[in-house]
Design a protein around this motif. Structure first.
Motif, PDB file in Angstrom:
ATOM      1  N   GLY A 138      42.757  38.597  45.757  1.00 26.48           N
ATOM      2  CA  GLY A 138      42.843  37.849  44.505  1.00 26.48           C
ATOM      3  C   GLY A 138      41.433  37.587  43.998  1.00 26.48           C
ATOM      4  N   SER A 139      41.283  37.326  42.706  1.00 22.73           N
ATOM      5  CA  SER A 139      39.919  37.081  42.219  1.00 22.73           C
ATOM      6  C   SER A 139      39.446  35.691  42.613  1.00 22.73           C
ATOM      7  CB  SER A 139      39.810  37.319  40.720  1.00 22.73           C
ATOM      8  OG  SER A 139      40.682  36.494  40.006  1.00 22.73           O
ATOM      9  N   ASP A 140      40.374  34.799  42.939  1.00 22.37           N
ATOM     10  CA  ASP A 140      39.949  33.482  43.435  1.00 22.37           C
ATOM     11  C   ASP A 140      38.985  33.642  44.620  1.00 22.37           C
ATOM     12  OD1 ASP A 140      41.495  32.130  41.586  1.00 22.37           O
ATOM     13  OD2 ASP A 140      43.206  31.913  42.926  1.00 22.37           O
ATOM     14  N   LEU A 162      35.537  34.756  43.526  1.00 23.52           N
ATOM     15  CA  LEU A 162      34.879  33.627  42.849  1.00 23.52           C
ATOM     16  C   LEU A 162      34.280  32.679  43.884  1.00 23.52           C
ATOM     17  CD1 LEU A 162      37.522  32.902  40.040  1.00 23.52           C
ATOM     18  CD2 LEU A 162      35.129  33.550  39.659  1.00 23.52           C
ATOM     19  N   TYR A 199      39.055  27.095  33.850  1.00 20.71           N
ATOM     20  CA  TYR A 199      39.902  27.306  35.023  1.00 20.71           C
ATOM     21  C   TYR A 199      39.666  26.186  36.051  1.00 20.71           C
ATOM     22  CZ  TYR A 199      42.039  30.075  38.833  1.00 20.71           C
ATOM     23  OH  TYR A 199      42.820  30.537  39.851  1.00 20.71           O
ATOM     24  N   TYR A 237      37.274  26.148  39.432  1.00 18.64           N
ATOM     25  CA  TYR A 237      35.802  26.125  39.531  1.00 18.64           C
ATOM     26  C   TYR A 237      35.280  24.828  40.166  1.00 18.64           C
ATOM     27  CZ  TYR A 237      36.238  30.033  36.158  1.00 18.64           C
ATOM     28  OH  TYR A 237      36.591  31.182  35.513  1.00 18.64           O
ATOM     29  N   ALA A 257      34.795  31.811  31.910  1.00 13.86           N
ATOM     30  CA  ALA A 257      36.014  32.628  31.856  1.00 13.86           C
ATOM     31  C   ALA A 257      36.103  33.183  30.439  1.00 13.86           C
ATOM     32  CB  ALA A 257      37.240  31.786  32.174  1.00 13.86           C
ATOM     33  N   ALA A 278      40.322  30.037  29.883  1.00 11.50           N
ATOM     34  CA  ALA A 278      41.624  29.470  30.203  1.00 11.50           C
ATOM     35  C   ALA A 278      41.469  27.951  30.208  1.00 11.50           C
ATOM     36  CB  ALA A 278      42.074  29.945  31.583  1.00 11.50           C
ATOM     37  N   ASP A 286      34.336  35.584  34.327  1.00  9.62           N
ATOM     38  CA  ASP A 286      35.681  35.728  34.903  1.00  9.62           C
ATOM     39  C   ASP A 286      36.596  36.347  33.840  1.00  9.62           C
ATOM     40  OD1 ASP A 286      38.260  35.358  35.876  1.00  9.62           O
ATOM     41  OD2 ASP A 286      37.965  33.262  36.449  1.00  9.62           O
ATOM     42  N   ALA A 301      39.772  37.467  33.960  1.00  6.98           N
ATOM     43  CA  ALA A 301      41.178  37.544  34.376  1.00  6.98           C
ATOM     44  C   ALA A 301      42.087  38.025  33.236  1.00  6.98           C
ATOM     45  CB  ALA A 301      41.642  36.177  34.884  1.00  6.98           C
ATOM     46  N   TYR A 302      41.717  37.710  31.975  1.00  2.80           N
ATOM     47  CA  TYR A 302      42.609  37.985  30.840  1.00  2.80           C
ATOM     48  C   TYR A 302      42.038  39.008  29.857  1.00  2.80           C
ATOM     49  CZ  TYR A 302      44.807  33.854  32.727  1.00  2.80           C
ATOM     50  OH  TYR A 302      45.419  32.967  33.576  1.00  2.80           O
ATOM     51  N   THR A 309      40.927  40.724  37.973  1.00  4.04           N
ATOM     52  CA  THR A 309      42.104  40.579  38.831  1.00  4.04           C
ATOM     53  C   THR A 309      43.200  41.564  38.434  1.00  4.04           C
ATOM     54  OG1 THR A 309      43.828  39.040  39.557  1.00  4.04           O
ATOM     55  CG2 THR A 309      43.040  38.744  37.321  1.00  4.04           C
ATOM     56  N   SER A 313      46.249  40.489  38.917  1.00  2.28           N
ATOM     57  CA  SER A 313      47.379  39.553  38.877  1.00  2.28           C
ATOM     58  C   SER A 313      48.063  39.479  37.520  1.00  2.28           C
ATOM     59  CB  SER A 313      46.914  38.143  39.238  1.00  2.28           C
ATOM     60  OG  SER A 313      46.539  38.066  40.582  1.00  2.28           O
ATOM     61  N   LYS A 314      47.295  39.630  36.439  1.00  3.90           N
ATOM     62  CA  LYS A 314      47.859  39.370  35.124  1.00  3.90           C
ATOM     63  C   LYS A 314      48.273  40.674  34.434  1.00  3.90           C
ATOM     64  CE  LYS A 314      46.547  35.109  36.126  1.00  3.90           C
ATOM     65  NZ  LYS A 314      45.252  34.551  36.400  1.00  3.90           N
ATOM     66  N   ARG A 325      47.953  39.849  45.489  1.00  2.00           N
ATOM     67  CA  ARG A 325      46.625  39.276  45.679  1.00  2.00           C
ATOM     68  C   ARG A 325      45.541  40.361  45.683  1.00  2.00           C
ATOM     69  NH1 ARG A 325      46.826  36.291  43.565  1.00  2.00           N
ATOM     70  NH2 ARG A 325      45.192  34.930  44.361  1.00  2.00           N
TER      71      ARG A 325
HETATM   72  C1  PLP Z   1      44.724  33.701  37.217  1.00  4.48           C
HETATM   73  C2  PLP Z   1      43.245  33.468  37.162  1.00  4.48           C
HETATM   74  C3  PLP Z   1      42.372  33.885  38.164  1.00  4.48           C
HETATM   75  C4  PLP Z   1      42.732  34.416  39.487  1.00  4.48           C
HETATM   76  O1  PLP Z   1      43.783  34.908  39.842  1.00  4.48           O
HETATM   77  P1  PLP Z   1      44.004  35.691  41.205  1.00  4.48           P
HETATM   78  O2  PLP Z   1      45.482  35.764  41.219  1.00  4.48           O
HETATM   79  O3  PLP Z   1      43.398  34.917  42.323  1.00  4.48           O
HETATM   80  O4  PLP Z   1      43.332  37.011  41.006  1.00  4.48           O
HETATM   81  C5  PLP Z   1      41.019  33.732  37.998  1.00  4.48           C
HETATM   82  N1  PLP Z   1      40.520  33.174  36.897  1.00  4.48           N
HETATM   83  C6  PLP Z   1      41.308  32.734  35.922  1.00  4.48           C
HETATM   84  C7  PLP Z   1      40.685  32.122  34.729  1.00  4.48           C
HETATM   85  C8  PLP Z   1      42.690  32.852  36.022  1.00  4.48           C
HETATM   86  O5  PLP Z   1      43.469  32.368  35.074  1.00  4.48           O
END
Ligand code: PLP
Length: 358
Positions: free
Chosen positions: A84-86, A89, A110, A113, A151, A155, A181, A183-184, A207, A209-210, A218
């Protein structure tokens, strides 16, 4: 807390993920997952790789890094793969921030952080976004050595900063790493990855994930200059060298091979986002212009929490944040057009009932 819990963490307030309830089937528009299933290629890759679970995964993720390099137009030594990108990070906070290079990020962003900063006991400053909830790039330029985290799109606002502004922030912090970041980014934004060729202090995080329907697998990544990636690998190899499991690595390769499928899904979500923005605006909502797979919106006649609860009663989950500045708002994930029609119909009913009561 047990009497054994380290006092290092006694005051730590963990990140609170969006609800993943099991009590009934909800229309889930609360955690920005994709409404579309993984591609058939991803499903096949996972099934096949499952048969090799007796063996450790590749700690260097070579096959996936090679594919990532192809997809993003970089060399594999500029890519790190994470759970996962978490995770990447957290590694980046550990690797690049310090007492002499404190973290700086917006107050509305987010929620992980500040948690990562607290976990690693790193100093941080939250810079208020403007009244319209946008980030002022000037706030992140100059003022000494720091680690900036942005981000983009942000977000939970969905607002996108043009790359020219990101580049100014990177140029304005030559002695600290700027973590972007993304993610989107696949829902209409523009990636800063090409800028990593030019700047030694830019780390882009992404990531699967989205936009790639893999939240449950993950899979995240970082892209930057090889020496930044080496530093992140020092942290990763001191934490968990097999950080990404076999099935997820195989799924990642297959997802990149099925890029057209995922790009098409992103287009559908962008179309559903435009439709939902129009409908909500017509119903009297203020909707922040979004470049992400969610909308951030508020309504003068009903509070954020009240709308969240009324929708939950009707089997629809959206995300409400208790934070003072944004308590009037809700974050609504964009699903399929059909799902958004269900949402809008429910909101119409709630607003009517609300009107009847007053
Ligand atoms: C969803 C999200 C992530 C991380 O998601 P992972 O499922 O851990 O990859 C990271 N940054 C932002 C801003 C997000 O919304």
């Amino acid at each position: 807390m047990s009497r054994f819990f380290s006092d290092r963490y006694a005051s730590l307030v963990p990140y609170v993920p969006g609800e993943q309830p099991l009590d009934r089937r909800y229309l889930k528009l609360n955690t920005n997952e994709s409404p579309f299933p993984p591609s058939p290629g991803v499903l096949a890759a996972v099934a096949e790789e499952g048969g090799r679970l007796n063996l450790y995964s590749d700690p260097d993720a070579r096959a996936l890094r090679a594919k990532m390099a192809e997809r993003y137009g970089v060399t594999p030594d500029r890519v790190i793969i994470s759970n996962g990108s978490d995770e990447v990070l957290n590694f980046a906070f550990m690797a690049f921030a310090s007492d002499t290079c404190p973290l700086v990020f917006p107050d509305i962003t987010y929620g992980f952080y500040p948690v990562f900063a607290e976990l690693n006991r790193l100093p941080y400053t939250e810079i208020p976004v403007k009244d319209d909830l946008s980030i002022d790039p000037a706030d992140y330029i100059g003022g000494g050595k720091k680690t900036v985290v942005i981000a983009n799109p942000n977000a939970p606002t969905g607002l996108f900063l043009p790359l020219s502004e990101i580049e100014k922030i990177v140029q304005g912090n030559p002695d600290g790493v700027v973590i972007v970041d993304e993610a989107y980014v696949d829902f209409g934004g523009e990636s800063a990855v090409p800028l990593t060729e030019k700047y030694d202090n830019l780390l882009v995080v992404g990531t699967f994930s989205k936009s790639r329907s893999m939240a449950g697998a993950r899979l995240g990544f970082g892209i930057g200059r090889p020496d930044l990636i080496r530093d992140l690998n020092t942290i990763r190899n001191s934490t968990n060298p097999y950080n990404v499991n076999r099935m997820t690595l195989a799924a990642g390769v297959a997802a990149l091979e099925d890029d057209a499928y995922y790009r098409d899904n992103c287009k559908k979500i962008e179309a559903a986002r435009a439709w939902t923005t129009d409908r909500l605006t017509a119903l009297g909502f203020t909707v922040i212009p979004s470049t992400a797979n969610f909308l951030f919106a508020r309504h003068g006649a009903i509070g954020g929490e009240a709308l969240y609860l009324a929708l939950k009663e009707r089997g629809i989950l959206i995300r409400h944040f208790g934070k003072a500045r944004i308590t009037d708002y809700n974050r609504i994930t964009i699903g399929t057009r059909e799902q958004m029609e269900t949402l809008v119909a429910a909101i119409e009913t709630i607003l009517k009932e609300q009107g009847g009561q007053t």
